[in-house]
Design a protein around this motif. Sequence first.
Motif, mmCIF file in Angstrom:
data_model
loop_
_atom_site.group_PDB
_atom_site.id
_atom_site.type_symbol
_atom_site.label_atom_id
_atom_site.label_comp_id
_atom_site.label_asym_id
_atom_site.label_seq_id
_atom_site.Cartn_x
_atom_site.Cartn_y
_atom_site.Cartn_z
ATOM 1 N N VAL A 152 -5.715 -38.399 12.814
ATOM 2 C CA VAL A 152 -5.075 -37.142 12.426
ATOM 3 C C VAL A 152 -4.246 -36.605 13.587
ATOM 4 N N GLY A 153 -4.823 -36.630 14.790
ATOM 5 C CA GLY A 153 -4.097 -36.155 15.963
ATOM 6 C C GLY A 153 -2.822 -36.944 16.203
ATOM 7 N N GLU A 154 -2.914 -38.271 16.065
ATOM 8 C CA GLU A 154 -1.740 -39.113 16.259
ATOM 9 C C GLU A 154 -0.706 -38.889 15.157
ATOM 10 N N HIS A 155 -1.189 -38.695 13.938
ATOM 11 C CA HIS A 155 -0.299 -38.521 12.788
ATOM 12 C C HIS A 155 0.396 -37.158 12.781
ATOM 13 N N THR A 156 -0.272 -36.140 13.306
ATOM 14 C CA THR A 156 0.286 -34.783 13.276
ATOM 15 C C THR A 156 0.762 -34.315 14.651
ATOM 16 N N ASP A 157 0.695 -35.213 15.638
ATOM 17 C CA ASP A 157 1.086 -34.885 17.015
ATOM 18 C C ASP A 157 0.312 -33.679 17.545
ATOM 19 N N THR A 158 -1.000 -33.685 17.312
ATOM 20 C CA THR A 158 -1.884 -32.638 17.820
ATOM 21 C C THR A 158 -3.005 -33.277 18.639
ATOM 22 N N ASP A 159 -3.680 -32.469 19.410
ATOM 23 C CA ASP A 159 -4.795 -32.955 20.227
ATOM 24 C C ASP A 159 -6.030 -33.119 19.346
ATOM 25 N N ALA A 213 -3.705 -33.967 6.532
ATOM 26 C CA ALA A 213 -2.616 -34.594 7.288
ATOM 27 C C ALA A 213 -1.769 -35.499 6.400
ATOM 28 N N TRP A 214 -2.424 -36.270 5.539
ATOM 29 C CA TRP A 214 -1.683 -37.191 4.676
ATOM 30 C C TRP A 214 -1.022 -36.491 3.495
ATOM 31 N N HIS A 215 -1.462 -35.280 3.180
ATOM 32 C CA HIS A 215 -0.857 -34.551 2.060
ATOM 33 C C HIS A 215 0.260 -33.602 2.498
ATOM 34 N N ARG A 216 0.596 -33.616 3.776
ATOM 35 C CA ARG A 216 1.720 -32.807 4.238
ATOM 36 C C ARG A 216 3.007 -33.324 3.610
ATOM 37 N N PRO A 217 3.964 -32.424 3.364
ATOM 38 C CA PRO A 217 5.258 -32.893 2.854
ATOM 39 C C PRO A 217 5.865 -33.912 3.826
ATOM 40 N N ASN A 218 6.400 -34.975 3.287
ATOM 41 C CA ASN A 218 7.065 -36.016 4.075
ATOM 42 C C ASN A 218 6.154 -36.730 5.070
ATOM 43 N N ALA A 219 4.872 -36.758 4.803
ATOM 44 C CA ALA A 219 3.918 -37.396 5.732
ATOM 45 C C ALA A 219 4.261 -38.862 5.975
ATOM 46 N N LEU A 220 4.796 -39.532 4.989
ATOM 47 C CA LEU A 220 5.136 -40.949 5.165
ATOM 48 C C LEU A 220 6.479 -41.157 5.854
ATOM 49 N N ASP A 221 7.228 -40.089 6.058
ATOM 50 C CA ASP A 221 8.532 -40.195 6.716
ATOM 51 C C ASP A 221 8.432 -40.109 8.231
ATOM 52 N N THR A 277 6.881 -41.204 12.191
ATOM 53 C CA THR A 277 6.484 -42.340 13.012
ATOM 54 C C THR A 277 5.174 -41.936 13.670
ATOM 55 N N VAL A 278 4.199 -42.809 13.614
ATOM 56 C CA VAL A 278 2.871 -42.497 14.143
ATOM 57 C C VAL A 278 2.608 -43.357 15.368
ATOM 58 N N ARG A 279 2.203 -42.712 16.461
ATOM 59 C CA ARG A 279 1.870 -43.418 17.691
ATOM 60 C C ARG A 279 0.422 -43.891 17.603
ATOM 61 N N LEU A 280 0.239 -45.193 17.729
ATOM 62 C CA LEU A 280 -1.092 -45.762 17.765
ATOM 63 C C LEU A 280 -1.304 -46.420 19.125
ATOM 64 N N ARG A 281 -2.499 -46.836 19.420
ATOM 65 C CA ARG A 281 -2.779 -47.414 20.729
ATOM 66 C C ARG A 281 -1.894 -48.603 21.054
ATOM 67 N N PHE A 282 -1.485 -49.367 20.061
ATOM 68 C CA PHE A 282 -0.691 -50.566 20.311
ATOM 69 C C PHE A 282 0.805 -50.324 20.125
ATOM 70 N N GLY A 283 1.204 -49.089 19.807
ATOM 71 C CA GLY A 283 2.621 -48.779 19.668
ATOM 72 C C GLY A 283 2.904 -47.849 18.502
ATOM 73 N N ALA A 284 4.155 -47.496 18.343
ATOM 74 C CA ALA A 284 4.581 -46.596 17.269
ATOM 75 C C ALA A 284 4.858 -47.401 16.004
ATOM 76 N N VAL A 285 4.443 -46.859 14.865
ATOM 77 C CA VAL A 285 4.670 -47.530 13.580
ATOM 78 C C VAL A 285 5.203 -46.515 12.575
ATOM 79 N N PRO A 286 5.991 -46.976 11.597
ATOM 80 C CA PRO A 286 6.482 -46.076 10.557
ATOM 81 C C PRO A 286 5.329 -45.559 9.698
ATOM 82 N N GLY A 287 5.524 -44.398 9.095
ATOM 83 C CA GLY A 287 4.487 -43.754 8.286
ATOM 84 C C GLY A 287 3.809 -44.649 7.263
#
Length: 141
Positions: free
Chosen positions: A5-12, A40-48, A50-60
């Motif tokens: 959730v933190g990575e997906h929403t850019d929060t701590d 987090a996943w029900h936010r408008p445009n959640a799939l639009d 880029t999510v930072r994961l431990r191995f790199g950034a990936v599209p929604g």
Amino acid sequence: MRIFVGEHTDTDPGATHEDDWLGTDPQAACTLAADLNRAAWHRPNALDTTVRLRFGAVPGPMAALIHLTEVLVHGTDLALATAQTHFIDEEACRELLTIMQGMDFDSFRRPGMFASAVATSDDAPAHRRLMAFLGRDLAHF
């Protein structure tokens, strides 16, 4: 889930992978994480995003697939380990396996992620075929 959730929403997320996320009330901790995750996943445009994961950034959409894999596979791990297979969603396992078999999955077969596929019968339940595809040896279950 809270870290995702933190990575997906850019929060701590409030803690790290190694921290105790369950505390003295594991059920409440899991409920809170699931509620935050769902929001987090029900936010408008959640799939639009880029999510930072431990191995790199990936599209929604890829982040959603990775997160579904985390939740479904670890949930299946827990159901198998505690002999509660009635909680396993066979249809979700079948669908995820079909998606994974249709992609170039070899890039995910590395230490800390997934091992080489393990042999299983074609008529095994979907959860067993999924887990075998991901490198889980279910011989003791």
